[in-house]
Design a protein around this motif. Sequence first.
Motif, short mmCIF file in Angstrom:
data_model
loop_
_atom_site.label_atom_id
_atom_site.label_comp_id
_atom_site.label_asym_id
_atom_site.label_seq_id
_atom_site.Cartn_x
_atom_site.Cartn_y
_atom_site.Cartn_z
N PHE A 78 0.82 -1.21 0.00
CA PHE A 78 0.00 0.00 0.00
C PHE A 78 0.86 1.27 0.00
CE2 PHE A 78 -2.34 -3.39 2.14
CZ PHE A 78 -3.49 -3.42 1.38
N ARG A 79 2.11 1.16 -0.42
CA ARG A 79 2.99 2.32 -0.53
C ARG A 79 3.58 2.36 -1.93
NH1 ARG A 79 0.79 3.37 3.47
NH2 ARG A 79 1.61 4.00 5.51
N SER A 80 4.01 3.54 -2.34
CA SER A 80 4.63 3.69 -3.64
C SER A 80 5.86 4.57 -3.52
CB SER A 80 3.66 4.30 -4.65
OG SER A 80 3.23 5.58 -4.23
N SER A 81 6.81 4.39 -4.43
CA SER A 81 8.03 5.18 -4.47
C SER A 81 8.17 5.74 -5.88
CB SER A 81 9.23 4.31 -4.11
OG SER A 81 10.43 5.02 -4.24
N TYR A 82 8.01 7.05 -6.02
CA TYR A 82 8.01 7.71 -7.33
C TYR A 82 6.97 7.08 -8.26
CZ TYR A 82 12.43 9.70 -5.76
OH TYR A 82 13.40 10.36 -5.05
N ASN B 74 5.04 0.85 -7.24
CA ASN B 74 4.58 0.13 -6.06
C ASN B 74 5.78 -0.43 -5.31
OD1 ASN B 74 3.63 -2.71 -4.80
ND2 ASN B 74 1.97 -1.21 -4.72
N LEU B 75 5.84 -0.16 -4.01
CA LEU B 75 7.04 -0.49 -3.23
C LEU B 75 7.23 -2.00 -3.08
CD1 LEU B 75 9.35 0.86 -1.76
CD2 LEU B 75 7.98 0.87 0.32
N LEU B 76 6.13 -2.74 -2.93
CA LEU B 76 6.27 -4.19 -2.80
C LEU B 76 6.75 -4.81 -4.11
CD1 LEU B 76 5.95 -6.78 -1.19
CD2 LEU B 76 3.54 -6.84 -1.84
N GLY C 233 9.53 3.08 -17.66
CA GLY C 233 8.18 2.80 -17.18
C GLY C 233 8.10 2.43 -15.72
N ALA C 234 9.22 2.50 -14.98
CA ALA C 234 9.19 2.07 -13.58
C ALA C 234 8.64 3.14 -12.66
CB ALA C 234 10.59 1.66 -13.13
N ARG C 235 9.02 4.41 -12.89
CA ARG C 235 8.67 5.45 -11.92
C ARG C 235 8.18 6.71 -12.60
NH1 ARG C 235 13.49 5.11 -7.35
NH2 ARG C 235 12.92 3.05 -6.58
N ARG C 236 7.48 7.51 -11.79
CA ARG C 236 7.03 8.83 -12.24
C ARG C 236 7.57 9.84 -11.24
NH1 ARG C 236 0.92 7.23 -13.14
NH2 ARG C 236 0.95 7.64 -10.92
N GLU C 237 8.48 10.71 -11.70
CA GLU C 237 9.17 11.62 -10.80
C GLU C 237 8.23 12.67 -10.22
OE1 GLU C 237 12.21 11.30 -9.84
OE2 GLU C 237 12.70 9.61 -11.12
N MET C 238 7.26 13.17 -11.01
CA MET C 238 6.41 14.25 -10.55
C MET C 238 5.50 13.80 -9.40
SD MET C 238 7.33 16.78 -12.30
CE MET C 238 6.03 17.92 -11.89
N MET C 239 5.11 12.54 -9.38
CA MET C 239 4.22 12.04 -8.34
C MET C 239 4.87 12.12 -6.97
SD MET C 239 1.35 10.75 -7.40
CE MET C 239 0.60 10.30 -8.96
N GLN C 240 6.17 11.82 -6.88
CA GLN C 240 6.82 11.80 -5.58
C GLN C 240 6.87 13.18 -4.94
OE1 GLN C 240 7.50 9.21 -4.03
NE2 GLN C 240 8.58 10.06 -2.25
#
Length: 524
Positions: A329-333, A336-338, A436-443
């Motif tokens: 239930f957490r995300s990094s950039y 999904n962290l898991l 496609g792994a992360r989105r910088e603006m979301m963090q």
Amino acid sequence: MEETLIVAAVAVAAIVIGIFIGKSIFAKNTKLAVEEAESQAKRIIEDANAIAETNKEKKILEAKEHYLKLKSEHEKEALIRNQKVIELEGRVKQQQQSINDKLANIQKQTIENDSLKETLNKQLDVVNVKRSELEKHQEEHIKRLEKVANLSAEEAKTELIEMVKNEARTKAMTHVKEIMEEAKVNATKEAKKIIIQTIQRTAAEQTIENAITVFNLESDEIKGQIIGREGRNIRAIEAATGVDLIIDDTPEAIVLSCFDPLRREIARLSLQRLVQDGRIHPARIEEVVEKTKKQIEEQIMEIGERTIIELGIHGLHKDLVRMIGKMRFRSSYGQNLLMHSKETANLCGIMAAELGLGQKVVKLAKRAGLLHDIGKVPDEETELSHALLGAKLAEKCGEHESIVNAIGAHHDEMEMTYIISPIVQACDAISGARPGARREMMQSYLQRIKDLENLATSYPGVEKAYAIQAGRELRVIVEAEKVSDADSDRLSFDIADKIQKEMQFPGQIKVTVIRELRSVNIAR
């Protein structure tokens, strides 16, 4: 005298007649009593038979219900066992595929080694030929020296030895330099090859995390029940969950907006229960939200246990298992962290195996890869970075020193002292840097929302703080015993003033302080 005898005879006759009549009456009464007793006994037997028949039917029904219950439980257990068997078969197939891939790789390496041996044999043959030519050349040179220089054999031998030493030393240095250059080139190629093989053998998904969840309804009539009289229900839901409910003209849908996926999931499950139950009011909302939070805690433990079983990791402390479940239930950039941690664990295991570090190191590397980001899901916020906090938590739970070092050093905040530390750092970078792994603006957005809530909770008397409306509104819930109505006005002004001075944000932020006093007594 005769009269006396007549009277006595009459008396005796009367007594005899009386006795006879009495016996007749008694026999008749006895017969009637026996008949009545027999009739009553017959009725009792019939009633007993009826009761016995009723009890028999009742026991048969109870036996059938018990049989059906046992049958249902058996079918459920059989279904669970079948599912476990299917999962085990899937894992066995994956392991077989992995073994087949390793066998193919070993065969390929064996072929390459054979070709390398053939090349070395050819080079040895060339060296032997060159050696024989050199010996022949040395003999001729000795003879020429003896004739020209008129030297003795010992003197010529000494001079020749010095020349050969110098020449051999020069050639040796040249060969050493060439071998070192070739080793560097081969090492670079081999390292690139290992990294490419590791990446190619890992299937990963693109990030799809966002900040909203759509809750579908059967009809638009339910929207009115969710809103409640003068909006009290929707306010109660938002206050209990910290999630913003957006109810607009979209048919049969409600949008749940929040930067925290865990809150959104709690709100979604709570709404689902409330809609199914039909009783939607503030007291019921709070009760359902509390039950849902407990259910989520159980689900977190289940997710953690399922993850470590899937990766083949054993012996983890229950606190670490719970943190692994919270990663879902957490995300990094936006990633999904898991999923990121599982991907990193698989990459670490594959890379350690490709480097030939042994099965024990492979297991440690996979374990460290799974736990490297546990510092992002702590139960309490601290000032430590997530890498150092994760190392501290792993050490507290009794993890191996190499795993503690790998967690703390994966962002160069600790010195790397074990071989798995650079592996975890490299695999973490591979998982996060792939397309496609992360989105910088979301963090940055999530960090701004979290800073808003932390700023509000830093004031005394504040119980909860929720940033809603995409960060355009901050709702602060205070404790009624510690904060008065006048203090609430001053608190909202102070929070707004501090936000304006210390934070950067687009547009404007509305600060709402909620103070509610409840008096509860129980009648017994």
